[in-house]
Structures are given as C-alpha cells and as structure tokens.
Design an enzyme around this catalytic site. Sequence first.
Site, short mmCIF file in Angstrom:
data_model
loop_
_atom_site.label_atom_id
_atom_site.label_comp_id
_atom_site.label_asym_id
_atom_site.label_seq_id
_atom_site.Cartn_x
_atom_site.Cartn_y
_atom_site.Cartn_z
N ILE A 197 0.87 -1.17 0.00
CA ILE A 197 0.00 0.00 0.00
C ILE A 197 0.91 1.23 0.00
O ILE A 197 2.05 1.16 0.42
CB ILE A 197 -0.99 0.01 1.19
N ASP A 198 0.37 2.33 -0.48
CA ASP A 198 1.19 3.53 -0.64
C ASP A 198 1.72 4.05 0.70
O ASP A 198 1.16 3.78 1.76
CB ASP A 198 0.37 4.64 -1.31
N LYS A 199 2.78 4.83 0.62
CA LYS A 199 3.40 5.40 1.81
C LYS A 199 2.38 6.09 2.71
O LYS A 199 2.35 5.88 3.93
CB LYS A 199 4.48 6.41 1.39
N THR A 211 -0.89 5.79 2.71
CA THR A 211 -2.08 4.99 3.00
C THR A 211 -1.78 4.14 4.22
O THR A 211 -0.71 3.54 4.32
CB THR A 211 -2.44 4.09 1.80
N ARG A 263 -7.00 5.56 -5.82
CA ARG A 263 -6.76 6.98 -6.04
C ARG A 263 -7.07 7.37 -7.49
O ARG A 263 -7.69 8.41 -7.76
CB ARG A 263 -5.32 7.33 -5.68
#
Length: 304
Positions: free
Chosen positions: A136-138, A140, A236
């Site tokens: 998962i993104d930084k 998130t 996103r």
Amino acid sequence: MSKIYELIVADEKGRLDKYISEQITDLSRTRVKELIDDNKILVNNKVEKPSYKISKLDRINIEIPKKEPLNLEPEDLNLDIVYEDSDVIVVNKPQGMVVHPAAGHPNHTLVNGLLYHTKELAKSPEGFRPGIVHRIDKDTSGLLMVAKNDKARESLERQLAAKTNKREYLALVHGNFENQSGIIAAPIGRNPNNRKQMAINPNGKEAVTHFTVLEQFKGYSLVKCVLETGRTHQIRVHMKYIGHPLAGDPLYGPKNTLKGKGQFLHAKTLGFKQPSTGKWLEFSCPIPTIFREQLDNLRLHQKM
C-alpha cells in the site's frame, strides 16, 4: 550519474524488452520493464509496452539511473502486529511509512521493521522486499499480509491472482454521490506525461474497484472501496476518474482539500486463507487518529 544509450533498430524484429536485453547484456528483461514503467525508455519519443514489436529504424532512448545501495538492516520501528503464526504476519502499517526500501527511501521502511521483528521472512526475487506479497502507498494506512516462508508467499500470491482474498478500504473523497454504490472497471497504466502518476489507459492493466457510499457531508463523502484487482494507486486513480478524488491526495487531488498527512485512505479489512490449513482468516483495524478527527469534524459541521 545515469547511463544513456541510444539504439537504432537495424533489421531485428520481436519484442522491445527482448531486443534491449540482447543489445545491453547487463539489462535483464525484468529490469527493462522497470525502466519502461519509470518512463526511462522511449521509442521514437514515446513510452511503449515491453511487448511492443520493434520496427526497422525505430529510435530507442534509454536512461539507466545509478542505483543507490539499499539498506536491509533490522530496525526497531515498534510495528503494530495484528496477527502472527508460523506462516503469516498481519501488520497495521502507519501512514507515512514506505513498505520496502527503494530509491529515496533506503531505510525506516516496513521491511526494516519486519527484519527486526523476525528472522523468518520469505525470500523475494528482487531481494529488497522479503516477505512482501502486496503493498500500500506510503501515505495509505492499514493492513498488509506478510509471508514468513516461500510456501506461504506462493499461496498468498496465488490468492491475490485468483482474486479470492478480501481487501476493503475506507476513503474520504471530494464531492457527493447520486448512486449509493457502483463498480469502476477501467484499465490503469503509467501516465506518459508524468512518471510519478498512474492513469486510465486503454493499453493498461485490468483494474476493477467496487465502491459503496457510507456517509455524505457538504462537499465530501466517506466510501468503502473493495479491490477486485490490485494496481498501483488503483483507488486513487479510479476515484479521480469518476470525479471524486481522494481528500488530501497530493498527487491526484485538488489543491483545495482537507488538511492531513496525505490521502485519507485506510486499508481497514483484510481476509485470506491460511496457507497451511486453508482456514479463512479475516482482520479489521480502526482508522488512524487524523482520519477519525476529520470525520468527527465533518459530522459535526458539514453533515447533510
């Protein structure tokens, strides 16, 4: 210093990635794909897929950035371990933490914390992300499953590919909805005009997101997103595509947005089959404080 190459196709035919790896022998086809994904390889000044069929006189420009050595040292990062057995770890990643070392983020990552927590992590083909089967993104927050051995990694990767696991997110987005639920099916690929962004691209990979509206406020909505696929920045990009970018998103959202530490997106629920027993495991974790406080504020002042 980056290495720069320019290749002019003579009479060769075949795939772009194969041609480049044959011409520049220290580049594997996997590395070629990484460079293409990062917009470091252009064919006639355009980004093409690794499977692009080369033609005579095609001009191929290649930039190979110098790789920084990655630090895989264990670090005590006080990880929030939600569950652990002999095969898997479920961890609640905080907002602001990168999952694995990469250029610009050589340490203080989830992987560094996992290496401190346990010596039992599945090997990774790349070497720099042991145990990691999805990301998962930084900015998130939320749940990730981690494999402690190769058998577990293979099982979890199969479940991801077969879409049999469960991944539910909470997202705070701009705007209000007429429909209470929907399915976004739009392929995602690298944005050719901005290498940091992904975008809806007819030549991209299949991407499917299911969404349900949970609450609506003045100018914002809280939605549940269920991933059917797991593309980079999928929620996103998909929410922006339907006109509801995530609040706080510095990459895809508007400048006039809710203050926070990045996008308001939380991986709340994770479910999968235990690799050895086949038993269904499911976990949920609460949203982080900054997310909860913004919701409380919206409920108090902007409830519809």
